[in-house]
Design an enzyme around this catalytic site. Structure first.
Site, PDB file in Angstrom:
ATOM      1  N   GLY A  96       2.910  -1.087   4.414  1.00 22.34           N
ATOM      2  CA  GLY A  96       2.633   0.336   3.956  1.00 22.34           C
ATOM      3  C   GLY A  96       4.302   0.842   3.749  1.00 22.34           C
ATOM      4  N   GLY A  97       4.932   1.375   4.799  1.00 25.27           N
ATOM      5  CA  GLY A  97       6.180   2.142   4.766  1.00 25.27           C
ATOM      6  C   GLY A  97       7.013   1.148   3.961  1.00 25.27           C
TER       7      GLY A  97
ATOM      8  N   HIS B   6      -9.530   1.078   4.390  1.00 23.40           N
ATOM      9  CA  HIS B   6      -8.234   1.127   5.213  1.00 23.40           C
ATOM     10  C   HIS B   6      -8.561   2.227   6.475  1.00 23.40           C
ATOM     11  CE1 HIS B   6      -4.357   2.319   6.465  1.00 23.40           C
ATOM     12  NE2 HIS B   6      -3.910   1.312   5.764  1.00 23.40           N
TER      13      HIS B   6
ATOM     14  N   ASN C  73       0.915  -1.279   0.017  1.00 19.09           N
ATOM     15  CA  ASN C  73      -0.057  -0.133  -0.072  1.00 19.09           C
ATOM     16  C   ASN C  73       1.070   1.061  -0.025  1.00 19.09           C
ATOM     17  OD1 ASN C  73      -1.911   1.932   0.498  1.00 19.09           O
ATOM     18  ND2 ASN C  73      -2.477   1.444   2.380  1.00 19.09           N
ATOM     19  N   TRP C  74       1.180   1.822  -1.238  1.00 15.40           N
ATOM     20  CA  TRP C  74       1.862   3.085  -1.096  1.00 15.40           C
ATOM     21  C   TRP C  74       1.446   4.096  -0.852  1.00 15.40           C
ATOM     22  CZ3 TRP C  74       3.946   2.734  -7.200  1.00 15.40           C
ATOM     23  CH2 TRP C  74       4.552   1.576  -7.190  1.00 15.40           C
ATOM     24  N   LYS C  75       0.011   4.193  -0.266  1.00 14.55           N
ATOM     25  CA  LYS C  75      -0.651   5.261   0.455  1.00 14.55           C
ATOM     26  C   LYS C  75      -0.350   6.509  -0.585  1.00 14.55           C
ATOM     27  CE  LYS C  75      -0.322   3.192   4.884  1.00 14.55           C
ATOM     28  NZ  LYS C  75      -0.416   3.437   6.190  1.00 14.55           N
TER      29      LYS C  75
ATOM     30  N   SER D 198       3.125  -2.313  10.183  1.00 14.31           N
ATOM     31  CA  SER D 198       4.627  -2.251  10.381  1.00 14.31           C
ATOM     32  C   SER D 198       5.169  -3.497  10.119  1.00 14.31           C
ATOM     33  CB  SER D 198       4.728  -1.825  12.072  1.00 14.31           C
ATOM     34  OG  SER D 198       4.454  -0.539  12.361  1.00 14.31           O
TER      35      SER D 198
ATOM     36  N   GLY E  20       2.178   1.996  10.969  1.00 13.57           N
ATOM     37  CA  GLY E  20       2.934   3.264  10.874  1.00 13.57           C
ATOM     38  C   GLY E  20       3.868   3.637  12.150  1.00 13.57           C
TER      39      GLY E  20
ATOM     40  N   GLU F 133      -5.770  -5.277  10.301  1.00 17.39           N
ATOM     41  CA  GLU F 133      -4.561  -4.165  10.603  1.00 17.39           C
ATOM     42  C   GLU F 133      -5.157  -3.554  11.672  1.00 17.39           C
ATOM     43  OE1 GLU F 133      -2.612  -2.867   6.741  1.00 17.39           O
ATOM     44  OE2 GLU F 133      -4.094  -1.641   6.847  1.00 17.39           O
TER      45      GLU F 133
ATOM     46  N   GLU G  90      -7.064   4.607   7.742  1.00 16.50           N
ATOM     47  CA  GLU G  90      -7.261   5.962   7.312  1.00 16.50           C
ATOM     48  C   GLU G  90      -8.488   6.630   6.656  1.00 16.50           C
ATOM     49  OE1 GLU G  90      -3.359   5.410   5.637  1.00 16.50           O
ATOM     50  OE2 GLU G  90      -2.304   5.072   7.429  1.00 16.50           O
TER      51      GLU G  90
END
Ligand code: PGA
Length: 274
Positions: A249-250, A110, A18-20, A228, A188, A182, A112
């Site tokens: 993600g990151g 998600h 997930n590049w967000k 994470s 994150g 999640e 967010e």
């Protein structure tokens, strides 16, 4: 009911990035090319492990064109979808547009989106159905915040989100679902739910799918863990029998790291019949 993964499991592991809101289309092209190289160097076998990327919308068509033109063994998806197919919905993206691009997946719900955009379970259920109307597989994200985890109500909370998200689906659609557990407190933050936490929740989700639909759905829907995930913690999580992949993600923004995570998925040991 034995629903855990075994060597003859129909569930192909899915490693999803997930590049967000990172990577414009130029940066995204570069990242995808590096990822393709890193996966090739790592002798990634797409028959055994599926790798998917979820770039931002403005990057998605460039990434998808590269995947098609270069014949890359990668899947792609959007990070969100409209509950509607077309019309006066400024700023939204239809599942039919994603389908036309050749996307296979879309993230739905998600955390967010749930928190920053106040997306409710009803809206998310409509998005799940919109995705299926255009043969896109939704990756429905569920999971609890820290306060809920601390009260011990995390399983109930997550299953409530699950039930609302899949309400009204046919068994055929439900069997193709991807559910990403999640825990919000692990996204994150560097905090990772332990492999056993991931396994326990995935077991509960699988059992709930069995109750809501049937044993076949429970045995075929894929369940991911996200929060994470890095190359140094992915193996232990992916080794759990009910965890069929990870949503990253990151660490998906670094080609070598993400390719390493994809390489952490090992052939599963057969689970003895119960
Ligand atoms: P993270 O994000 O890996 O950076 O924690 C996961 C996600 O939000 O899907």
């Amino acid at each position: 009911m034995t629903t855990s993964t075994n060597s003859s499991s129909p569930r192909k592991p899915l490693i999803a990035g997930n590049w967000k809101m990172n990577m414009d289309h130029v940066q995204g092209t570069d990242l995808l090319q590096h990822l393709a190289e890193a996966l090739s160097e790592a002798k990634h076998d797409p028959e055994r492990v599926e790798v998917a990327v979820f770039p931002p919308f403005t990057t998605l068509s460039t990434v998808q064109a590269l995947i098609q033109d270069d014949g890359l063994n990668l899947s792609s998806g959007g990070q969100d979808v409209s509950p509607f197919d077309s019309g006066a919905y400024t700023g939204d993206t239809s599942a039919q547009f994603l389908a036309k691009l050749g996307c296979k997946y879309v993230l739905v719900g998600h955390s967010e989106r749930r928190t920053i955009h106040n997306e409710t379970d009803d809206i998310l259920n409509a998005k799940v159905k919109a995705a299926y109307r255009h043969s896109i597989v939704p990756v429905l994200c569920v999971g609890e915040g820290l306060e809920i985890r601390q009260t011990g109500a995390h399983v109930g909370h997550t299953l409530t989100q699950l039930r609302a998200g899949v309400e009204g689906l046919t068994k055929e659609h439900a069997s193709r679902l991807v559910i990403a557990y999640e825990p919000v407190w692990a996204i994150g933050t560097g905090e990772v739910a332990g492999p056993q936490d991931a396994q326990d929740m995935c077991t509960a989700i699988r059992a709930e799918l069995g109750e809501l639909f049937d044993a076949d759905v429970a045995a075929t829907a894929r369940l991911l863990y996200g929060g994470s995930v890095k190359a140094n913690n992915a193996s232990a999580i992916l080794n759990e029998p009910d965890v069929d992949g990870v949503l990253v993600g990151g660490a998906s923004l670094e080609a070598a790291e993400f390719a390493k995570i994809a390489g952490c998925e090992q052939p599963r040991t057969p689970v003895p019949a119960s």
